[in-house]
Write a protein that holds these residues in place. Structure first.
Motif, short mmCIF file in Angstrom:
data_model
loop_
_atom_site.label_atom_id
_atom_site.label_comp_id
_atom_site.label_asym_id
_atom_site.label_seq_id
_atom_site.Cartn_x
_atom_site.Cartn_y
_atom_site.Cartn_z
N GLY B 173 -4.17 45.90 9.93
CA GLY B 173 -5.70 45.36 9.76
C GLY B 173 -6.58 46.49 9.82
O GLY B 173 -7.58 46.69 9.18
N LEU B 174 -6.20 47.79 10.68
CA LEU B 174 -6.84 48.78 10.86
C LEU B 174 -7.12 49.52 9.63
O LEU B 174 -8.26 50.03 9.10
CB LEU B 174 -6.49 49.60 12.04
CG LEU B 174 -6.68 49.13 13.40
CD1 LEU B 174 -6.03 49.86 14.37
CD2 LEU B 174 -8.08 48.69 13.76
N GLU B 176 -6.60 48.45 6.39
CA GLU B 176 -7.43 47.39 5.75
C GLU B 176 -8.90 47.86 5.68
O GLU B 176 -9.45 47.69 4.84
CB GLU B 176 -7.04 45.97 5.73
CG GLU B 176 -5.54 45.87 5.40
CD GLU B 176 -5.14 44.19 5.12
OE1 GLU B 176 -5.69 43.50 5.92
OE2 GLU B 176 -4.17 43.89 4.52
N ALA B 177 -9.13 47.71 7.21
CA ALA B 177 -10.59 47.87 7.49
C ALA B 177 -10.87 48.93 7.00
O ALA B 177 -12.21 49.09 6.51
CB ALA B 177 -10.94 47.51 9.01
N ALA B 178 -10.18 50.20 7.17
CA ALA B 178 -10.55 51.55 6.60
C ALA B 178 -10.95 51.40 4.94
O ALA B 178 -11.84 51.89 4.71
CB ALA B 178 -9.86 52.54 7.03
N LEU B 179 -9.95 51.01 4.59
CA LEU B 179 -9.86 50.85 2.96
C LEU B 179 -11.32 50.03 2.57
O LEU B 179 -11.78 50.37 1.59
CB LEU B 179 -8.81 50.10 2.29
CG LEU B 179 -7.48 50.98 2.50
CD1 LEU B 179 -6.41 50.04 2.04
CD2 LEU B 179 -7.67 52.06 1.66
N ASP B 180 -11.50 48.99 3.10
CA ASP B 180 -12.53 47.88 2.85
C ASP B 180 -13.93 48.74 3.14
O ASP B 180 -14.90 48.43 2.47
CB ASP B 180 -12.57 46.72 3.92
CG ASP B 180 -13.29 45.71 3.38
OD1 ASP B 180 -13.22 45.30 2.45
OD2 ASP B 180 -14.53 45.44 4.18
N LEU B 181 -13.81 49.59 4.05
CA LEU B 181 -15.02 50.41 4.27
C LEU B 181 -15.30 51.74 3.29
O LEU B 181 -16.05 52.70 3.52
CB LEU B 181 -15.17 50.81 5.83
CG LEU B 181 -15.52 49.90 6.80
CD1 LEU B 181 -15.05 50.22 8.21
CD2 LEU B 181 -16.92 49.18 6.50
N GLY B 182 -14.42 51.83 2.24
CA GLY B 182 -14.69 52.72 1.14
C GLY B 182 -13.68 54.08 1.39
O GLY B 182 -13.86 54.90 0.61
N ALA B 183 -12.83 53.94 2.55
CA ALA B 183 -11.90 55.21 2.57
C ALA B 183 -10.87 55.10 1.61
O ALA B 183 -10.38 53.86 1.21
CB ALA B 183 -11.32 55.13 3.80
N THR B 184 -10.36 56.42 0.90
CA THR B 184 -9.13 56.36 0.18
C THR B 184 -7.75 56.18 1.06
O THR B 184 -8.12 56.17 2.11
CB THR B 184 -9.06 57.57 -0.46
OG1 THR B 184 -9.07 58.62 0.49
CG2 THR B 184 -10.48 58.04 -1.32
N HIS B 185 -6.89 55.81 0.46
CA HIS B 185 -5.49 55.71 1.10
C HIS B 185 -5.29 56.97 2.34
O HIS B 185 -4.69 56.81 2.96
CB HIS B 185 -4.33 55.59 0.12
CG HIS B 185 -4.49 54.00 -0.15
ND1 HIS B 185 -5.42 53.61 -1.21
CD2 HIS B 185 -3.87 52.91 0.42
CE1 HIS B 185 -5.09 52.31 -1.54
NE2 HIS B 185 -4.07 51.92 -0.74
N GLN B 187 -7.32 59.01 3.35
CA GLN B 187 -8.36 59.22 4.43
C GLN B 187 -7.86 58.24 5.44
O GLN B 187 -8.03 58.41 6.64
CB GLN B 187 -9.79 58.76 3.85
CG GLN B 187 -10.45 60.02 3.43
CD GLN B 187 -11.92 59.52 2.60
OE1 GLN B 187 -12.03 58.47 2.26
NE2 GLN B 187 -12.86 60.52 2.79
N LYS B 191 -7.30 59.48 9.10
CA LYS B 191 -8.20 59.20 10.12
C LYS B 191 -7.78 58.02 11.01
O LYS B 191 -8.36 57.82 12.12
CB LYS B 191 -9.56 58.92 9.46
CG LYS B 191 -9.96 60.18 8.75
CD LYS B 191 -11.40 59.75 8.32
CE LYS B 191 -12.26 60.93 7.38
NZ LYS B 191 -12.64 62.07 8.11
N ILE B 192 -6.88 57.01 10.44
CA ILE B 192 -6.44 55.91 11.18
C ILE B 192 -5.05 55.97 11.78
O ILE B 192 -4.86 55.98 12.94
CB ILE B 192 -6.80 54.63 10.49
CG1 ILE B 192 -8.32 54.43 10.11
CG2 ILE B 192 -6.50 53.45 11.27
CD1 ILE B 192 -9.48 54.51 10.91
#
Lengths: 370, 391
Positions: B173-174, B176-185, B187, B191-192
């Motif tokens: 989910g983390l 997914e949350a990053a992707l949802d907030l606009g991060a590329t795969h 990133q 970052k996560i």
């Protein structure tokens, strides 16, 4: 309210192998609406949310956000932000870094991010807590951080996946009001997933009630409560007494149902079924516990049910009275607690009266399992 | 005695035996590093000396071996971490039905004997180099290249096991949350996931380096012109060893203890700080110890160890066991002289007996016992007797 963005689901089917998670969903969400999907766990509501946010593609049909087809657009390119059921705060980042993650990946400077984080922390009443880690916050504070993080991305649509389910009752009620306030302030569309009818009814402009992948009814909270479209909606939203039987006669939007154990009863036909029911059909009639009142026994009345009191429960603002009608029929009645001393009516025989306009009758169907 | 006391004693005895069994060889080996005797031994104790450390640091082959081991170790860490991490990530992505099969294939190198891995590594890369032509010879027959790849085949599997364990606790989910907030795969990964994996990467790196450093049976086939430390040590043993090897072992033991203490001290220090932050244990104020050492026995021992090492190295600069060595040499000489005398005496007596032409029934008892004992006690007769005494 600002101008929100519409979300449309057009004939959406979502299948996992042979399993159909969502069946023919057609939903139109107006810009700036607070829209809820309400249903028991496993009914496919989270699946719909994931299709809107872009984590999975519908097997058939289209998802449109602001009139634009979202097919092939990944979650990081959609104007949506999702608040996860478990919040999914990044445990290794400080609160302010969490909140401004969307700015960080967009390349904003640390100074700008810090400033924006402070603004959002003010908004969620967590000023000065930016340098803590998520593990140092309480459940309600984490909740607010998750909302701030999603809002920081400045989405056109905010998606919320049962975000309040982990909170205790008091906090949940408080957050309901707060969410509604935030939604009205920012003016964007909220799509809210919940299995708690209380949440759905208090916050939403519109509610879609789902059952096993099918959307049974989309309407305002009042409409859903007073005029449920299907037996499932009637039994899932709020409490209801159900009487099964066959239609005896139909007269406009009223009908008499010959119930299996409680005699002939009069009720309104639910709006969606008017004109589609005829005498002899299998039908179900629903009466809310609070619509029942004590009345005079009269065998000819079609709005009176006789029953014996089995038990009584005190619930603070009301008494729940459990009764047994003819043939062992279980009936529940709710009486407001008006403060005066009340003698327990346990064991006595009562006549229950209701107003025909508060009872609905509809074609028989599946009930929500308790 | 009550049963409680007996069980206590039994437990104590068991622990003593257990730790004696574990640490005894290390203690003996460490002691031999300080004995001036030319063969690693504790008894007879000759002189306390630091000379074997000198010998060690002047031994070019050992130093070169250490250098090669470190280069290969670092290379192996990089290759194993990269392969292990990607293998672990694939495991979480792969189709569930394939997962068991994939897992078995990936950890198979751990079950294959290192010798087989070594041989197959040289054979495989030899084929590859023939396929690609002679211009690639230099690389594919290079000892460092081959050793890194050979060792990485199984060390990467170990690393993967560590990563799989850590990944099992990762909440997808983390990402997914990053992707949802606009991060590329990319990133989201950087970052996560990567920060989450950092502790596992650190422990896998340490494990990979140690496994590479101590590896012998794979390396022995692949080292080419770059013998590692283990290879050098094995070759040394073949041609006879001296206590400089013990001194190397001692250094490694000290470094290990040092590292373990430093880690423990760090762990306790952060633990104390966190507890102080939560207000569960108020930070002890006052006292003579500085903050880092308070409530942290590991740190205290660490500091003491540092002092000991510094003092020992300082003493070693000025300490000279020459006088003692001369004494020992003199004592040895005296012993040898005495023995030669005794032997000559024996020979004289024997010759005397021969001239009598008869059984030597009048021989002195001392001589008789000296003569008979070896022949009756050892299957190898007298062969080892002189060796033992000559030491």
């Amino acid at each position: 309210m600002g101008a929100g963005v519409t979300v449309n689901l057009e004939n959406v089917w979502i299948k996992f192998g042979d399993f159909v998670a969502v069946r023919e969903a057609n939903v139109n969400i107006k810009g700036g609406d607070f829209f809820s999907f309400l249903g028991p766990s496993g009914c496919g509501k989270t699946t719909i949310l994931r299709a809107v946010s872009g984590f999975l593609d519908p097997s058939e049909g289209r998802v449109l956000i602001g009139g634009k087809d979202m097919a092939g657009i990944g979650p990081n390119k959609r104007p949506t932000a999702l608040i996860f059921q478990n919040l999914a705060l990044f445990p290794l980042m400080k609160i302010w870094e969490n909140i401004t993650f969307s700015m960080e990946v967009a390349g904003a400077s640390a100074g700008d991010r810090r400033k924006r984080a402070d603004e959002l922390l003010d908004m969620i009443a967590l000023s000065g807590q930016g340098d803590k880690f998520p593990s140092e916050l309480s459940g309600g504070q984490k909740q607010r951080v998750a909302i701030a993080r999603a809002l920081c991305a400045e989405p056109d649509v905010l998606l919320l996946d049962e975000p309040l389910s982990a909170l205790d009752l008091k906090l949940r009620q408080h957050m309901r009001t707060e969410l509604r306030e935030i939604q009205q302030r920012v003016g964007i569309s909220f799509i809210y997933i919940t299995h708690d009818q209380g949440e759905a009814l208090t916050m939403s402009d519109s509610v879609a009630v789902m059952r096993a992948g099918i959307i049974d009814q989309i309407a305002g909270g009042h409409e859903i409560y007073d005029h449920p479209a299907t037996p499932f909606v009637a039994s899932f939203v709020g409490e209801n007494n159900v009487f099964r039987g066959k239609l005896q006669s139909v007269n406009g939007n009223e009908a008499v149902i010959r119930t299996n154990r409680s005699g002939d009863l009069l009720a309104q036909i639910t709006p969606t079924a008017v004109g589609k029911m005829k005498a002899g059909d299998d039908a179900m009639m629903f009466v809310r516990p609070e619509a029942l009142a004590l009345g005079e026994a009269s065998p000819d009345s079609k709005t009176t049910i006789s029953a014996n009191v089995l038990n009584e429960e005190f619930e603070g603002n009301s008494y729940s009275v459990f009764l047994e009608g003819d043939g062992g029929k279980q009936i529940k009645m709710s009486l407001p607690n008006l403060g005066q001393d009340r003698e327990s009516s346990k064991g006595s025989s009562l006549a229950l009266h209701y107003d025909a306009s508060t009872a609905v009758v509809m074609p028989a169907g599946e009930l929500a399992s308790e | 005695m009550s049963p409680k006391v007996i069980s206590r004693l039994a437990l104590g005895a068991y622990l003593l035996i257990f730790f004696g069994y574990l640490l005894g060889p290390l203690v003996v080996m460490s002691l031999t590093a300080f004995n001036s005797s030319g063969f690693p031994s504790v008894s007879p104790w000759a002189c306390f000396t630091f000379e074997w450390f000198d010998v060690l640091f002047k031994d070019q082959r050992i130093l070169n071996g250490i250098k090669n081991s470190i280069i290969i170790g670092i290379g192996t860490v990089i290759v194993s971490i990269a392969i292990g991490l990607s293998a672990a990530l694939v495991l979480t992505q792969v189709w569930p039905k394939l997962r068991t099969t994939y897992y078995t294939i990936i950890i198979a190198p751990i079950l294959i004997p290192g010798v087989v891995l070594g041989i197959s590594t040289i054979v495989f890369w030899d084929r590859v180099s023939r396929l690609l032509g002679p211009s690639t010879d230099a690389l594919f027959h290079n000892g460092i290249f081959l050793t890194i790849l050979g060792q990485s085949t199984f060390i990467a599997s170990y690393a993967m096991l560590i990563f799989v364990a850590r990944l099992a606790r990762f909440d997808p989910g983390l990402t997914e949350a990053a992707l949802d907030l606009g991060a590329t795969h990319t990133q989201a990964f950087r970052k996560i996931l990567l920060p989450f994996m950092r502790p596992a990467i650190a422990s896998a790196a340490v494990l990979a380096f140690l496994a590479s450093f101590e590896n012998y049976n794979t390396t022995t086939f692949t080292f080419g012109n770059y013998p590692t430390l283990t290879i050098e040590l094995a070759q040394k043993v073949r041609y006879g060893i001296n206590p400089s090897i013990s001194s190397l072992a001692f250094i490694i033991v000290v470094l290990t203890v040092f590292g373990a203490l430093a880690f423990e001290a760090y762990r306790r220090n952060t633990g104390n700080k966190e507890r102080a932050k939560e207000g569960k244990a108020a930070p002890k104020s006052g006292g003579i110890l500085p903050g880092f050492l308070r409530g942290n026995p590991a740190a205290v021992v660490l500091v003491l160890l540092c002092f000991t090492v510094i003092t020992a190295v300082g003493t070693a600069q000025s300490y000279s066991p020459e006088q003692c060595k001369m004494d020992v040499r003199a004592a040895k000489q005296l012993e040898i002289d005495l023995r030669i005398e005794a032997l000559e005496e024996k020979r004289r007596l024997r010759e005397l007996g021969k001239t009598h032409e008869g059984p030597d029934i009048f021989g002195t008892p001392e001589v008789e016992s000296e003569d008979k004992a070896p022949s009756s006690s050892g299957a190898f007769g007298d062969v080892f007797k002189d060796l033992e005494q000559g030491d």
